[in-house]
Design a protein around this motif. Structure first.
Motif, PDB file in Angstrom:
ATOM      1  N   VAL A 285       0.862  -1.182   0.000  1.00  0.00           N
ATOM      2  CA  VAL A 285       0.000   0.000   0.000  1.00  0.00           C
ATOM      3  C   VAL A 285       0.897   1.229   0.000  1.00  0.00           C
ATOM      4  O   VAL A 285       1.723   1.399   0.901  1.00  0.00           O
ATOM      5  N   GLU A 286       0.751   2.069  -1.008  1.00  0.00           N
ATOM      6  CA  GLU A 286       1.586   3.274  -1.079  1.00  0.00           C
ATOM      7  C   GLU A 286       0.947   4.408  -0.299  1.00  0.00           C
ATOM      8  O   GLU A 286      -0.147   4.871  -0.626  1.00  0.00           O
ATOM      9  N   ALA A 287       1.652   4.878   0.715  1.00  0.00           N
ATOM     10  CA  ALA A 287       1.158   5.941   1.587  1.00  0.00           C
ATOM     11  C   ALA A 287       1.842   7.250   1.221  1.00  0.00           C
ATOM     12  O   ALA A 287       2.748   7.708   1.917  1.00  0.00           O
ATOM     13  N   GLY A 288       1.413   7.847   0.136  1.00  0.00           N
ATOM     14  CA  GLY A 288       2.028   9.096  -0.278  1.00  0.00           C
ATOM     15  C   GLY A 288       1.545   9.506  -1.650  1.00  0.00           C
ATOM     16  O   GLY A 288       0.767   8.795  -2.301  1.00  0.00           O
ATOM     17  N   PRO A 289       2.012  10.669  -2.127  1.00  0.00           N
ATOM     18  CA  PRO A 289       1.523  11.214  -3.394  1.00  0.00           C
ATOM     19  C   PRO A 289       2.171  10.584  -4.617  1.00  0.00           C
ATOM     20  O   PRO A 289       3.178   9.886  -4.528  1.00  0.00           O
ATOM     21  N   MET A 290       1.581  10.801  -5.771  1.00  0.00           N
ATOM     22  CA  MET A 290       2.136  10.560  -7.095  1.00  0.00           C
ATOM     23  C   MET A 290       1.971   9.144  -7.648  1.00  0.00           C
ATOM     24  O   MET A 290       1.935   8.946  -8.854  1.00  0.00           O
ATOM     25  N   GLN A 291       1.875   8.138  -6.788  1.00  0.00           N
ATOM     26  CA  GLN A 291       1.795   6.733  -7.212  1.00  0.00           C
ATOM     27  C   GLN A 291       3.076   6.247  -7.882  1.00  0.00           C
ATOM     28  O   GLN A 291       3.075   5.255  -8.618  1.00  0.00           O
ATOM     29  N   SER A 292       4.203   6.890  -7.621  1.00  0.00           N
ATOM     30  CA  SER A 292       5.458   6.494  -8.258  1.00  0.00           C
ATOM     31  C   SER A 292       5.901   5.103  -7.820  1.00  0.00           C
ATOM     32  O   SER A 292       6.351   4.298  -8.655  1.00  0.00           O
ATOM     33  N   LEU A 293       5.776   4.780  -6.542  1.00  0.00           N
ATOM     34  CA  LEU A 293       6.178   3.454  -6.076  1.00  0.00           C
ATOM     35  C   LEU A 293       5.189   2.390  -6.544  1.00  0.00           C
ATOM     36  O   LEU A 293       5.568   1.242  -6.795  1.00  0.00           O
ATOM     37  N   THR A 294       3.924   2.760  -6.659  1.00  0.00           N
ATOM     38  CA  THR A 294       2.912   1.834  -7.182  1.00  0.00           C
ATOM     39  C   THR A 294       3.261   1.416  -8.605  1.00  0.00           C
ATOM     40  O   THR A 294       3.207   0.230  -8.958  1.00  0.00           O
ATOM     41  N   VAL A 295       3.638   2.389  -9.427  1.00  0.00           N
ATOM     42  CA  VAL A 295       4.005   2.098 -10.818  1.00  0.00           C
ATOM     43  C   VAL A 295       5.203   1.152 -10.862  1.00  0.00           C
ATOM     44  O   VAL A 295       5.229   0.185 -11.628  1.00  0.00           O
ATOM     45  N   LEU A 296       6.205   1.421 -10.017  1.00  0.00           N
ATOM     46  CA  LEU A 296       7.383   0.551  -9.984  1.00  0.00           C
ATOM     47  C   LEU A 296       7.000  -0.860  -9.546  1.00  0.00           C
ATOM     48  O   LEU A 296       7.415  -1.846 -10.156  1.00  0.00           O
ATOM     49  N   ALA A 297       6.210  -0.949  -8.471  1.00  0.00           N
ATOM     50  CA  ALA A 297       5.848  -2.261  -7.928  1.00  0.00           C
ATOM     51  C   ALA A 297       5.005  -3.064  -8.905  1.00  0.00           C
ATOM     52  O   ALA A 297       5.116  -4.303  -8.960  1.00  0.00           O
ATOM     53  N   ARG A 298       4.176  -2.400  -9.705  1.00  0.00           N
ATOM     54  CA  ARG A 298       3.349  -3.118 -10.680  1.00  0.00           C
ATOM     55  C   ARG A 298       4.184  -3.825 -11.740  1.00  0.00           C
ATOM     56  O   ARG A 298       3.725  -4.755 -12.391  1.00  0.00           O
TER      57      ARG A 298
END
Length: 347
Positions: A285-298
């Motif tokens: 779960v990404e706790a922060g703005p931009m979704q940058s880590l979400t994109v990487l993790a996907r």
């Protein structure tokens, strides 16, 4: 008993929950943007209280940062250190507190750069007042270092060795083909020109500071002395360090030297993520703005294969207060559903 996720699943699709352990991820410098999560302030009590706790510790400087954050016409841009550092830390920290309030046990934290610092405060390594004190001391000292910045390059680390030198170094390894270069302004511009001439894809990150490079070496002795006065503790929740790729050991957590060198050390996010996802199935779960880590993790094989999953909590950019609220509330529903905390009712 059957359960159903609330995102990306047909309304009538019914699946049993996969009980993945929850790992909360926190983005770092470069993820900040104007009015990030501002729509939650005053409307999500846990978030509001946590943000205000951080900014109130900074006194008038914190009040000015909050005013700019909530304004459509800020006096200072978001990439200024006096805005980016305290506001990104405050949003990361407050989003972590908000996720904790959902009543699901957090198995581990994973932070990127500033995000690791926020995670350490949530894990109890730092008292909040000490974390904010250290953060602001770094901001103050950064003003005495040469201007610079960071470039995110669509290339593997090994492909970029020819561009390094003159103070430009690898500042972060975010994915197999996502490397961040960092350095002083002049040499970094020359590297950008060389990348463009070679047809490589890159973008300048929104920061005026060359984080994770030798340019910030002057911060190390000064902050090590400050850290030595602080009561550091072992984390009460496991914290994967993106500087070592391993769970933070007690000896590291209480070491002033460990925290003091972080502004000059490379962030090894992808190798750390591989370790996190290699241990067991996870719900990230990404706790922060931009979704940058979400994109990487996907892009990780474990997520692509469906063994692990990732949920962003905030929109990828400023889309207005209602979008912030919708995104957080949808994320909460999805996290609860994926963790088996919500029972789906067939229409």
């Amino acid at each position: 008993m059957e359960y159903r996720s609330t995102r990306g699943v047909h309304p009538r699709a019914m699946t049993r929950p996969q009980h993945r352990s929850l790992v909360v991820m926190f983005p770092g410098t470069g993820a900040q943007h104007a009015r990030m999560a501002a729509g939650l302030h005053g409307r999500e009590p846990v978030f509001t209280e946590a943000v205000d706790a951080v900014l109130d510790l900074l006194g008038p400087e914190g009040g000015a940062a909050r005013a700019d954050w909530l304004s459509d016409a800020p006096t200072e841009p978001m990439d200024a250190d006096t805005r980016a550092a305290p506001l990104l830390f405050a949003v990361d920290y407050a989003m972590g507190r908000l996720i904790e309030s959902w009543g699901i046990r957090v198995s581990a934290y994973l932070g990127h750069s500033m995000g690791e610092f926020a995670a350490a405060a949530l894990a109890g390594v730092f008292r909040l007042e000490d974390a904010v004190r250290l953060l602001w001391e770094r901001v103050r000292l950064q003003r005495t270092t040469p201007a610079g910045g960071m470039l995110a390059v669509a290339a593997a680390e090994r492909e970029l060795t020819g561009y390094l030198g003159d103070g430009v170094v690898v500042g972060a390894v975010n994915a197999p083909r996502h490397t961040v270069l960092s350095g002083p302004e002049g040499p970094l511009r020359a590297v950008a020109d060389a990348l463009a001439a070679d047809g490589r894809t890159y973008r300048r990150l929104p920061s005026r500071t060359p984080y994770h490079s030798p340019a910030l070496a002057p911060l190390v002795p000064a902050t090590r002395g400050l850290l030595a006065t602080m009561p550091l503790r072992a984390p009460r929740t496991p914290l994967f360090s993106a500087y070592t790729t391993l769970p933070l050991r007690a000896a590291e957590a209480v070491s002033p030297a460990f925290w003091a060198v972080q502004p000059t050390a490379p962030v090894l996010f992808w190798p750390t993520l591989e370790r996190v996802l290699g241990e067991r199935d996870r719900l990230l779960v990404e706790a922060g703005p931009m979704q940058s880590l979400t994109v990487l993790a996907r892009g990780h094989p474990a997520v692509r294969a469906g063994r692990s999953a990732v949920v962003p909590t905030l929109p990828p950019r400023a889309l207005g207060p209602e979008a912030d609220l919708r995104s957080v509330r949808a994320a909460r529903q999805e996290v609860l559903a994926r963790s088996g905390a919500l029972e789906a009712v067939r229409p």
